[in-house]
Design a protein around this motif. Structure first.
Motif, PDB file in Angstrom:
ATOM      1  N   ASP A  59       0.857  -1.076  -0.158  1.00  0.00           N
ATOM      2  CA  ASP A  59      -0.145   0.105  -0.047  1.00  0.00           C
ATOM      3  C   ASP A  59       0.856   1.180  -0.138  1.00  0.00           C
ATOM      4  O   ASP A  59       0.282   2.359  -0.248  1.00  0.00           O
ATOM      5  CB  ASP A  59      -1.123  -0.020   1.256  1.00  0.00           C
ATOM      6  N   SER A  60       2.120   1.156   0.403  1.00  0.00           N
ATOM      7  CA  SER A  60       2.936   2.301   0.291  1.00  0.00           C
ATOM      8  C   SER A  60       3.423   2.735  -0.984  1.00  0.00           C
ATOM      9  O   SER A  60       3.358   1.874  -2.121  1.00  0.00           O
ATOM     10  CB  SER A  60       4.246   1.993   1.194  1.00  0.00           C
ATOM     11  N   GLU A  61       3.812   3.869  -1.323  1.00  0.00           N
ATOM     12  CA  GLU A  61       4.248   4.272  -2.684  1.00  0.00           C
ATOM     13  C   GLU A  61       5.459   3.892  -3.108  1.00  0.00           C
ATOM     14  O   GLU A  61       6.427   3.924  -2.191  1.00  0.00           O
ATOM     15  CB  GLU A  61       4.262   5.829  -2.929  1.00  0.00           C
ATOM     16  N   VAL A  62       5.743   3.418  -4.300  1.00  0.00           N
ATOM     17  CA  VAL A  62       7.059   3.285  -4.969  1.00  0.00           C
ATOM     18  C   VAL A  62       7.817   4.434  -4.754  1.00  0.00           C
ATOM     19  O   VAL A  62       7.437   5.654  -5.327  1.00  0.00           O
ATOM     20  CB  VAL A  62       6.946   2.978  -6.315  1.00  0.00           C
ATOM     21  N   ALA A  67      10.835   4.590  -9.600  1.00  0.00           N
ATOM     22  CA  ALA A  67       9.612   4.415 -10.489  1.00  0.00           C
ATOM     23  C   ALA A  67       9.943   4.612 -11.908  1.00  0.00           C
ATOM     24  O   ALA A  67       9.484   3.919 -12.749  1.00  0.00           O
ATOM     25  CB  ALA A  67       8.527   5.573 -10.154  1.00  0.00           C
ATOM     26  N   ARG A  76       9.610  -1.387  -3.073  1.00  0.00           N
ATOM     27  CA  ARG A  76       9.594  -0.455  -2.072  1.00  0.00           C
ATOM     28  C   ARG A  76      10.831  -0.270  -1.293  1.00  0.00           C
ATOM     29  O   ARG A  76      11.536  -1.110  -1.353  1.00  0.00           O
ATOM     30  CB  ARG A  76       8.447  -0.805  -1.064  1.00  0.00           C
TER      31      ARG A  76
END
Length: 106
Positions: A59-62, A67, A76
């Motif tokens: 659920d955390s951003e890359v 990216a 991650r």
């Protein structure tokens, strides 16, 4: 698939392991390498990690730096200070021989 079947399904997340030193500087866990993939691993639930940890990381951003990189765009960052970090109520630890593992939920 029932709820219990869903909980038995394997979840995994790719992470790059970082170390934060006393000066709050970040470096890959294996800083002698120019390739971040050498500091990467896969955490899988329920095999070697609680599902809550894997879900929280998914659920955390890359990170933005990852990216744009085709090799890292699904990874991650996992940052350890003194060999420890906290994710989803668990304390994760890193050991040179055993890798990343979760201690008891707190």
């Amino acid at each position: 698939m029932t709820g219990s079947d869903d909980e038995l399904a394997e979840l995994s997340v790719r992470v790059v392991l970082y170390h934060r030193d006393q000066n709050s500087e970040l470096s890959p866990l294996y800083p002698d390498s120019n390739d971040l993939l050498e500091s990467a691993t896969v955490l899988a639930a329920p095999i070697n990690m609680p599902a809550a940890v894997v879900r929280a990381l998914l659920d955390s951003e890359v990170p933005a730096d990852f990216a744009a990189n085709p090799w890292l765009n699904r990874h991650r960052a996992l940052v350890f200070t003194d060999g420890r970090c906290r994710v989803a109520g668990y304390e994760l630890r890193y050991h040179d021989k055993f890798g990343v593992y979760a201690s008891e939920e707190t």
